[in-house]
Design an enzyme around this catalytic site. Structure first.
Site, mmCIF file in Angstrom:
data_model
loop_
_atom_site.group_PDB
_atom_site.id
_atom_site.type_symbol
_atom_site.label_atom_id
_atom_site.label_comp_id
_atom_site.label_asym_id
_atom_site.label_seq_id
_atom_site.Cartn_x
_atom_site.Cartn_y
_atom_site.Cartn_z
ATOM 1 N N TYR A 43 -4.782 12.349 1.399
ATOM 2 C CA TYR A 43 -4.742 12.927 0.047
ATOM 3 C C TYR A 43 -3.400 13.596 -0.249
ATOM 4 O O TYR A 43 -3.344 14.773 -0.593
ATOM 5 C CB TYR A 43 -5.904 13.913 -0.155
ATOM 6 N N ARG A 70 -10.453 -0.528 -6.985
ATOM 7 C CA ARG A 70 -10.373 0.056 -5.641
ATOM 8 C C ARG A 70 -10.370 -1.047 -4.584
ATOM 9 O O ARG A 70 -11.309 -1.846 -4.484
ATOM 10 C CB ARG A 70 -11.545 1.027 -5.429
ATOM 11 N N LYS A 71 -9.299 -1.091 -3.784
ATOM 12 C CA LYS A 71 -9.256 -2.067 -2.698
ATOM 13 C C LYS A 71 -10.429 -1.808 -1.753
ATOM 14 O O LYS A 71 -10.730 -0.645 -1.492
ATOM 15 C CB LYS A 71 -7.924 -1.961 -1.934
ATOM 16 N N ASP A 87 0.862 -1.167 0.000
ATOM 17 C CA ASP A 87 0.000 0.000 0.000
ATOM 18 C C ASP A 87 0.915 1.238 0.000
ATOM 19 O O ASP A 87 2.093 1.138 0.332
ATOM 20 C CB ASP A 87 -0.887 -0.045 1.253
ATOM 21 N N ARG A 88 0.379 2.383 -0.399
ATOM 22 C CA ARG A 88 1.229 3.593 -0.361
ATOM 23 C C ARG A 88 1.029 4.385 0.931
ATOM 24 O O ARG A 88 1.894 4.370 1.803
ATOM 25 C CB ARG A 88 0.972 4.488 -1.589
ATOM 26 N N ASP A 89 -0.120 5.042 1.051
ATOM 27 C CA ASP A 89 -0.305 5.963 2.181
ATOM 28 C C ASP A 89 -0.375 5.204 3.503
ATOM 29 O O ASP A 89 -1.250 4.361 3.705
ATOM 30 C CB ASP A 89 -1.573 6.799 1.959
ATOM 31 N N THR A 96 -2.302 1.292 -4.827
ATOM 32 C CA THR A 96 -2.808 2.362 -3.975
ATOM 33 C C THR A 96 -4.136 2.943 -4.453
ATOM 34 O O THR A 96 -4.284 3.251 -5.641
ATOM 35 C CB THR A 96 -1.727 3.482 -3.848
ATOM 36 N N ASN A 97 -5.072 3.044 -3.521
ATOM 37 C CA ASN A 97 -6.317 3.763 -3.801
ATOM 38 C C ASN A 97 -6.001 5.258 -3.767
ATOM 39 O O ASN A 97 -5.439 5.745 -2.787
ATOM 40 C CB ASN A 97 -7.368 3.491 -2.712
ATOM 41 N N GLN A 98 -6.361 5.972 -4.804
ATOM 42 C CA GLN A 98 -6.098 7.415 -4.853
ATOM 43 C C GLN A 98 -7.396 8.167 -5.133
ATOM 44 O O GLN A 98 -7.578 8.754 -6.206
ATOM 45 C CB GLN A 98 -5.017 7.726 -5.895
ATOM 46 N N ASP A 121 -1.820 -0.854 5.739
ATOM 47 C CA ASP A 121 -2.220 -0.312 7.046
ATOM 48 C C ASP A 121 -3.736 -0.184 7.174
ATOM 49 O O ASP A 121 -4.227 0.310 8.176
ATOM 50 C CB ASP A 121 -1.549 1.038 7.312
#
Ligand SMILES: [Mg+2]
Ligand SMILES: [Zn+2]
Length: 185
Positions: free
Chosen positions: A23, A111-112, A12-14, A54-56, A137
């Site tokens: 964001y 989208r996860k 995951d990214r964030d 990653t969901n953005q 996370d």
């Protein structure tokens, strides 16, 4: 379909690569999580292909554009190169089912907790999903990994998993530094 033999580390990214301030669309706001470079290096050395999924929804919401996102991730890739890390692949979902603007408002497969990004990455990089690992996370990250039967998922959180969550093949840790070096399978 060719033979899928590549082991992947899905990240995951964030909250995993960068501190999740919500964001994050600009490099100025991109603060690396403690231990992420060392973690990526350890997995790279153990033969894993590193793939960010990653969901953005910040894109869906019009807070930043796909170009902004791609520029940010290019800067991040430069940081990885400088640290001696190789190419890291990035898959992102720019949609949101309710808050998306225009074509970004969509019930999508990427989208996860949906596993669309993992499936696409597996196809494009000859990844064997049963040999691969997810680190996230959010419980949504874990669910995406479980849906495609990854070998293991690491839930990096101080919060308990949601009630009724399927805990098979999941280890909860509070720091990236607690994730073990994978055994050389
Ligand atoms: Mg996250
Ligand atoms: Zn999507």
């Amino acid at each position: 379909m060719g033979s899928h033999t590549v082991k992947a580390l899905f990240l995951d990214r964030d909250g995993i690569i960068n501190v999740d301030y919500g964001y994050v669309g600009r490099y100025e706001d991109f603060e690396y999580v403690d231990g992420i470079f060392a973690l990526i290096k350890r997995f790279e050395k153990a033969g894993y292909k590193i793939i960010i999924v990653t969901n953005q929804s910040g894109i869906a919401r019009g807070l930043y554009s796909e170009d902004d996102f791609n520029a940010l991730m290019s800067a991040v890739q430069q940081d990885f190169y400088q640290a001696g890390i190789g190419e890291v692949s990035v898959y992102f979902c720019p949609h949101h089912p309710e808050h998306g603007i225009g074509a970004y408002k969509k019930q999508c497969a990427c989208r996860k907790p949906n596993p669309g990004m993992l499936l696409q990455a597996a196809e494009e990089h000859s990844v064997s999903l049963p040999l691969s690992i997810m680190i996230g996370d959010s419980w949504r990250d874990i669910q995406a990994g479980q849906k495609v039967s990854l070998s293991h998922c690491y839930f990096v959180s101080r919060k308990a998993p949601p009630a009724g969550a399927e805990l098979g093949n999941v280890t909860q840790v509070t720091s990236l530094n607690d994730i073990p070096v994978p055994s050389s399978v």
